[in-house]
Design a protein around this motif. Structure first.
Motif, PDB file in Angstrom:
ATOM      1  N   SER A  64       2.631 -20.635  -1.424  1.00 61.21           N
ATOM      2  CA  SER A  64       2.299 -19.402  -2.030  1.00 61.21           C
ATOM      3  C   SER A  64       1.775 -19.851  -3.431  1.00 61.21           C
ATOM      4  O   SER A  64       1.938 -21.018  -4.012  1.00 61.21           O
ATOM      5  N   LYS A  87       8.576  -7.964  -6.948  1.00 65.02           N
ATOM      6  CA  LYS A  87       7.210  -8.293  -7.400  1.00 65.02           C
ATOM      7  C   LYS A  87       6.450  -7.203  -8.315  1.00 65.02           C
ATOM      8  O   LYS A  87       5.266  -7.304  -8.188  1.00 65.02           O
ATOM      9  N   LYS A  88       7.273  -6.611  -8.965  1.00 61.76           N
ATOM     10  CA  LYS A  88       6.548  -5.458  -9.594  1.00 61.76           C
ATOM     11  C   LYS A  88       6.891  -5.770 -11.316  1.00 61.76           C
ATOM     12  O   LYS A  88       6.551  -4.843 -12.146  1.00 61.76           O
ATOM     13  N   LYS A 111      -6.192 -15.736  -0.100  1.00 61.30           N
ATOM     14  CA  LYS A 111      -6.245 -15.624  -1.488  1.00 61.30           C
ATOM     15  C   LYS A 111      -7.516 -16.432  -1.993  1.00 61.30           C
ATOM     16  O   LYS A 111      -8.200 -17.093  -1.119  1.00 61.30           O
ATOM     17  N   ALA A 135       3.706 -12.657 -10.659  1.00 60.38           N
ATOM     18  CA  ALA A 135       4.010 -11.487  -9.942  1.00 60.38           C
ATOM     19  C   ALA A 135       2.835 -10.691  -9.329  1.00 60.38           C
ATOM     20  O   ALA A 135       1.966 -11.113  -9.369  1.00 60.38           O
ATOM     21  N   THR A 136       3.227  -9.557  -8.472  1.00 56.04           N
ATOM     22  CA  THR A 136       2.184  -8.764  -7.889  1.00 56.04           C
ATOM     23  C   THR A 136       1.752  -7.673  -8.869  1.00 56.04           C
ATOM     24  O   THR A 136       2.525  -6.982  -9.428  1.00 56.04           O
ATOM     25  N   GLN A 137       0.538  -7.590  -9.134  1.00 57.50           N
ATOM     26  CA  GLN A 137       0.224  -6.686 -10.141  1.00 57.50           C
ATOM     27  C   GLN A 137      -0.917  -5.518  -9.412  1.00 57.50           C
ATOM     28  O   GLN A 137      -1.692  -6.082  -8.475  1.00 57.50           O
ATOM     29  N   GLU A 166      -1.420 -10.625  -5.862  1.00 58.84           N
ATOM     30  CA  GLU A 166      -0.137 -11.626  -6.199  1.00 58.84           C
ATOM     31  C   GLU A 166      -0.703 -12.584  -7.293  1.00 58.84           C
ATOM     32  O   GLU A 166      -1.608 -13.405  -6.587  1.00 58.84           O
ATOM     33  N   THR A 167      -0.194 -12.857  -8.187  1.00 58.69           N
ATOM     34  CA  THR A 167      -0.344 -13.876  -9.174  1.00 58.69           C
ATOM     35  C   THR A 167       0.505 -15.105  -9.146  1.00 58.69           C
ATOM     36  O   THR A 167       1.447 -15.079  -8.150  1.00 58.69           O
ATOM     37  N   GLU A 205      -3.686  -4.517  -4.749  1.00 66.56           N
ATOM     38  CA  GLU A 205      -2.460  -5.049  -5.473  1.00 66.56           C
ATOM     39  C   GLU A 205      -2.738  -6.704  -5.214  1.00 66.56           C
ATOM     40  O   GLU A 205      -3.128  -7.019  -4.072  1.00 66.56           O
ATOM     41  N   THR A 242      -3.800 -14.020  -4.550  1.00 67.06           N
ATOM     42  CA  THR A 242      -3.614 -13.439  -3.130  1.00 67.06           C
ATOM     43  C   THR A 242      -3.874 -11.844  -3.204  1.00 67.06           C
ATOM     44  O   THR A 242      -3.007 -11.124  -3.813  1.00 67.06           O
ATOM     45  N   VAL A 270      -2.718  -8.623  -1.851  1.00 69.08           N
ATOM     46  CA  VAL A 270      -1.583  -8.244  -0.864  1.00 69.08           C
ATOM     47  C   VAL A 270      -1.995  -6.904  -0.264  1.00 69.08           C
ATOM     48  O   VAL A 270      -1.546  -6.761   0.821  1.00 69.08           O
TER      49      VAL A 270
END
Length: 377
Positions: free
Chosen positions: A158, A283-284, A66, A44-46, A40-41, A38, A18, A20
Motif C-alpha cells: 500500500s 483514514k479520516k 494508484k 491518510a485518505t482525503q 489515499e496518500t 477520495e 490511490t 479509493v
C-alpha cells in the motif's frame, strides 16, 4: 477548453496516491467545490476538492488503482468536447516516465527490452548476464522460468506501507540509536486511575496511556534538552511539546499528534486521543494532525508485550516504548511483596542526546509515574 486534472500532492512526502472512491462518473456535471474523489496518500485518505466547472469527460485511474503525483487523474471540459488528443498525450507522457524509470542506470539489449515490456516484467528485478551486466534475451527467459516455479501469493504494498518503510529505514540508518531500559512500580498509578474513573462517565474513562502521555510531556518540560531535533548545522529546540502517539491501522502505522500535551488536562488528552485514534483507523485524519510531533510514545502493553524497542520517528530525537503491567514479587521497605511493574525503553538519537541526558529524563518520568498525584498538581 478541456482541462487535465492531475493527481494532487496532498502531503509533503506523497509520491503516489490511490483512488479509493469516485464521487462522480463520466458525463456528470462538476462544479467548483465539489468533492471529486477520495484519495489515499501515504498518510491518510482525503477528499479531493475540484476547483473548476464542467463535465467529467475522462477518468484516468480506476477505483483501487494508484498513480504517481502529477499523472492524469481526470479530464473536465464541455459536453461533447473532443479530448482524444489530451488522452493520447497523457498516455505518452506516462509511458515515457516509466521508460525513463526502467532505463535508469540499467543496460539492456533492444530485444530484451521489448520482451520485458510486452510481458510486463520490471527489469530492475533482473540481473544481467551480458557484457558489463547487460540484460539480454536469456536473462528475460530465465527470469520467467524462475518466476513460474514459485507458488507464492503476493499483494502490492500500500502507499502507506511503502511510506512507512522509507521513513523508518531512513531513521534507523541515519540516526545512531541507543536504548535505555527501566522498570516502574505503578501501584499508585493504578490507584489514581481507578479513583479518577469512578468519578467519570464511561465515555470519559482515562487510560494508562493518557496518564503516561501527560507524564512524558511534563518530563519534557523539565528537560528541554530532550525536546529537540537534529539539524546538520544546529540543534533545534522546540518551544512547544507535541506528543505523537503510535496507532496501528490497516496496512501500517500512523502517529496522530497531541499538541501542547503539557498544558492539557488528563481529560482533554483522553478526548483528543480517542478522537484521533478513531479517525486514524477510518483514514479520516488530516495531514496536519500527524505532523510536527516533538516526541513519540509507542505502547504495546495492551497486547501483552513485556518490553520492546522502537525506531525513532524522525525528526524526533527519541521515542518511548511502553510495555505491559505485570504483577511480580518486588522488594519494598526491605520486604518482598507483590507489586505492579511496567517496563519502558527510551530510544535516543546519540548525535544529539547523550546517555546522561536520557537517564535524567527517565528519572523524572519515573518519579511522575510512581507518584502520579504530582501530575495533577
Amino acid at each position: 477548453m478541456a482541462k487535465i486534472i492531475s493527481m494532487p500532492k496532498l502531503s509533503d512526502t506523497m509520491e503516489e496516491g490511490t483512488v479509493v472512491k469516485w464521487n462522480k462518473k463520466i458525463g456528470d456535471k462538476v462544479s467548483e467545490g465539489d468533492i471529486l474523489a477520495e484519495i489515499e496518500t501515504d498518510k491518510a485518505t482525503q477528499d479531493f476538492e475540484i476547483d473548476v466547472n464542467g463535465i467529467l469527460l475522462f477518468i484516468g485511474v480506476k477505483e483501487g488503482e494508484k498513480t504517481r503525483v502529477d499523472d492524469v487523474l481526470a479530464i473536465i471540459g464541455k459536453e461533447g468536447e473532443n479530448i482524444n488528443h489530451l488522452i493520447s498525450k497523457s498516455k505518452k507522457q506516462k509511458e515515457k516516465k516509466e521508460e525513463e524509470k526502467k532505463d535508469d542506470r540499467i543496460f539492456i539489449s533492444p530485444l530484451a527490452k521489448k520482451m520485458a515490456k510486452s510481458r510486463g516484467i520490471f527489469i530492475n528485478d533482473i540481473k544481467g548476464s551480458g557484457e558489463y551486466g547487460r540484460i539480454v534475451k536469456r536473462d528475460i527467459e530465465s527470469y520467467e522460468r524462475k518466476k513460474s516455479k514459485k507458488d507464492l501469493e503476493s499483494k502490492s504494498h500500500s502507499t502507506m506501507r511503502k511510506s512507512i518503510a522509507k521513513h523508518l529505514t531512513f531513521s534507523k540508518f541515519s540516526a545512531p540509536h541507543y536504548y535505555l531500559f527501566s522498570k516502574i512500580c505503578v501501584d499508585e498509578l493504578i490507584d489514581l486511575r481507578k479513583n479518577l474513573n469512578e468519578k467519570l462517565s464511561y465515555e470519559e474513562k482515562i487510560s494508562f496511556n493518557d496518564i503516561i502521555i501527560k507524564a512524558v510531556a511534563l518530563s519534557l518540560k523539565k528537560h528541554p534538552d530532550m525536546n529537540v531535533s537534529w539539524d546538520e548545522e544546529k540543534v533545534l529546540y522546540h518551544s512547544n511539546i507535541h506528543i505523537g502517539v503510535a496507532v496501528a491501522v490497516k496496512d501500517g502505522l500512523i502517529v496522530p499528534v497531541i499538541r501542547n500535551a503539557d498544558k492539557k488536562s488528563l481529560l482533554q488528552i483522553s478526548k483528543d486521543i480517542k478522537d484521533k485514534i478513531s479517525r486514524s483507523k477510518l483514514k479520516k485524519i488530516q495531514p496536519e494532525e500527524i505532523e510536527n510531533s516533538t516526541f513519540t510514545v509507542s505502547n504495546l502493553g495492551m497486547y501483552g508485550i513485556e518490553s520492546f524497542t522502537s525506531i525513532i520517528n524522525t525528526p524526533n530525537s527519541s521515542i518511548l516504548s511502553v510495555g505491559s503491567i505485570m504483577r511480580i514479587p518486588i522488594v519494598k521497605n526491605s520486604e518482598i511483596k507483590i507489586g505492579n511493574i511496567m517496563k519502558i525503553t527510551l530510544s535516543c538519537d546519540h548525535r544529539i542526546i547523550d546517555g546522561v541526558i536520557g537517564s535524567k529524563y527517565i528519572d523524572s518520568l519515573i518519579k511522575f509515574l510512581e507518584d502520579p498525584i504530582r501530575i495533577l498538581l
